[in-house]
Write a protein that holds these residues in place. Structure first.
Motif, PDB file in Angstrom:
ATOM      1  N   SER A  16       0.855  -1.179   0.000  1.00 31.16           N
ATOM      2  CA  SER A  16       0.000   0.000   0.000  1.00 31.16           C
ATOM      3  C   SER A  16       0.900   1.240   0.000  1.00 31.16           C
ATOM      4  N   PRO A  17       0.370   2.383  -0.397  1.00 30.68           N
ATOM      5  CA  PRO A  17       1.177   3.605  -0.387  1.00 30.68           C
ATOM      6  C   PRO A  17       1.720   3.944   1.007  1.00 30.68           C
ATOM      7  N   LEU A  18       0.934   3.658   2.036  1.00 33.12           N
ATOM      8  CA  LEU A  18       1.401   3.935   3.396  1.00 33.12           C
ATOM      9  C   LEU A  18       2.572   3.028   3.772  1.00 33.12           C
ATOM     10  N   GLY A  29      15.588   5.931   5.655  1.00 36.02           N
ATOM     11  CA  GLY A  29      16.227   7.237   5.714  1.00 36.02           C
ATOM     12  C   GLY A  29      16.187   7.996   4.404  1.00 36.02           C
ATOM     13  N   GLU A  30      15.331   7.568   3.502  1.00 38.65           N
ATOM     14  CA  GLU A  30      15.224   8.236   2.207  1.00 38.65           C
ATOM     15  C   GLU A  30      14.467   9.560   2.318  1.00 38.65           C
ATOM     16  N   ILE A  31      13.592   9.668   3.309  1.00 40.84           N
ATOM     17  CA  ILE A  31      12.847  10.908   3.517  1.00 40.84           C
ATOM     18  C   ILE A  31      12.981  11.334   4.975  1.00 40.84           C
ATOM     19  N   THR A  32      12.792  12.615   5.228  1.00 40.96           N
ATOM     20  CA  THR A  32      12.905  13.139   6.593  1.00 40.96           C
ATOM     21  C   THR A  32      11.591  12.936   7.337  1.00 40.96           C
ATOM     22  N   LYS A  33      11.631  13.240   8.651  1.00 38.66           N
ATOM     23  CA  LYS A  33      10.443  13.100   9.484  1.00 38.66           C
ATOM     24  C   LYS A  33       9.340  14.059   9.026  1.00 38.66           C
ATOM     25  N   GLU A  34       9.727  15.261   8.645  1.00 42.70           N
ATOM     26  CA  GLU A  34       8.746  16.244   8.187  1.00 42.70           C
ATOM     27  C   GLU A  34       8.087  15.793   6.880  1.00 42.70           C
ATOM     28  N   GLU A  35       8.902  15.268   5.968  1.00 47.66           N
ATOM     29  CA  GLU A  35       8.358  14.769   4.703  1.00 47.66           C
ATOM     30  C   GLU A  35       7.410  13.591   4.943  1.00 47.66           C
ATOM     31  N   TYR A  36       7.770  12.751   5.921  1.00 48.07           N
ATOM     32  CA  TYR A  36       6.932  11.608   6.263  1.00 48.07           C
ATOM     33  C   TYR A  36       5.578  12.072   6.790  1.00 48.07           C
ATOM     34  N   LYS A  37       5.614  13.022   7.738  1.00 48.64           N
ATOM     35  CA  LYS A  37       4.363  13.516   8.329  1.00 48.64           C
ATOM     36  C   LYS A  37       3.473  14.184   7.287  1.00 48.64           C
ATOM     37  N   LYS A  70      -0.228  12.799   6.066  1.00 49.42           N
ATOM     38  CA  LYS A  70      -1.449  13.614   6.109  1.00 49.42           C
ATOM     39  C   LYS A  70      -2.182  13.551   4.784  1.00 49.42           C
ATOM     40  N   VAL A  71      -1.418  13.626   3.700  1.00 53.39           N
ATOM     41  CA  VAL A  71      -2.032  13.559   2.369  1.00 53.39           C
ATOM     42  C   VAL A  71      -2.690  12.198   2.143  1.00 53.39           C
TER      43      VAL A  71
END
Length: 69
Positions: free
Chosen positions: A41-43, A53-61, A65-66
């Motif tokens: 799944s996308p999630l 570690g490919e994305i940051t915590k902010e990018e993850y959050k 949300k999206v």
């Protein structure tokens, strides 16, 4: 044919080995061919990318949300 001199018995044994090897090959080939693959799944993809570690915590959050909306 001479069945009692041992030649036929040896060849018979070889053919059993050949058929068993062919059977095992086809079983492994077809079982892997029809194996159902689980689609992520996308999630799950997002969680895996964050864990690697490919994305940051902010990018993850932000992406979460999206996906949740």
């Amino acid at each position: 044919m001479h069945y009692h001199d041992g030649h036929f018995l040896g060849m018979h044994f070889v053919w059993w080995i050949v058929w068993i090897v062919i059977g095992v090959f086809f079983f492994l080939f077809y079982s892997s061919l029809f194996q159902v693959t689980k689609k992520e799944s996308p999630l799950e993809v997002l969680k895996r990318r964050f864990a690697k570690g490919e994305i940051t915590k902010e990018e993850y959050k932000e992406a979460k949300k999206v996906l949740d909306s």
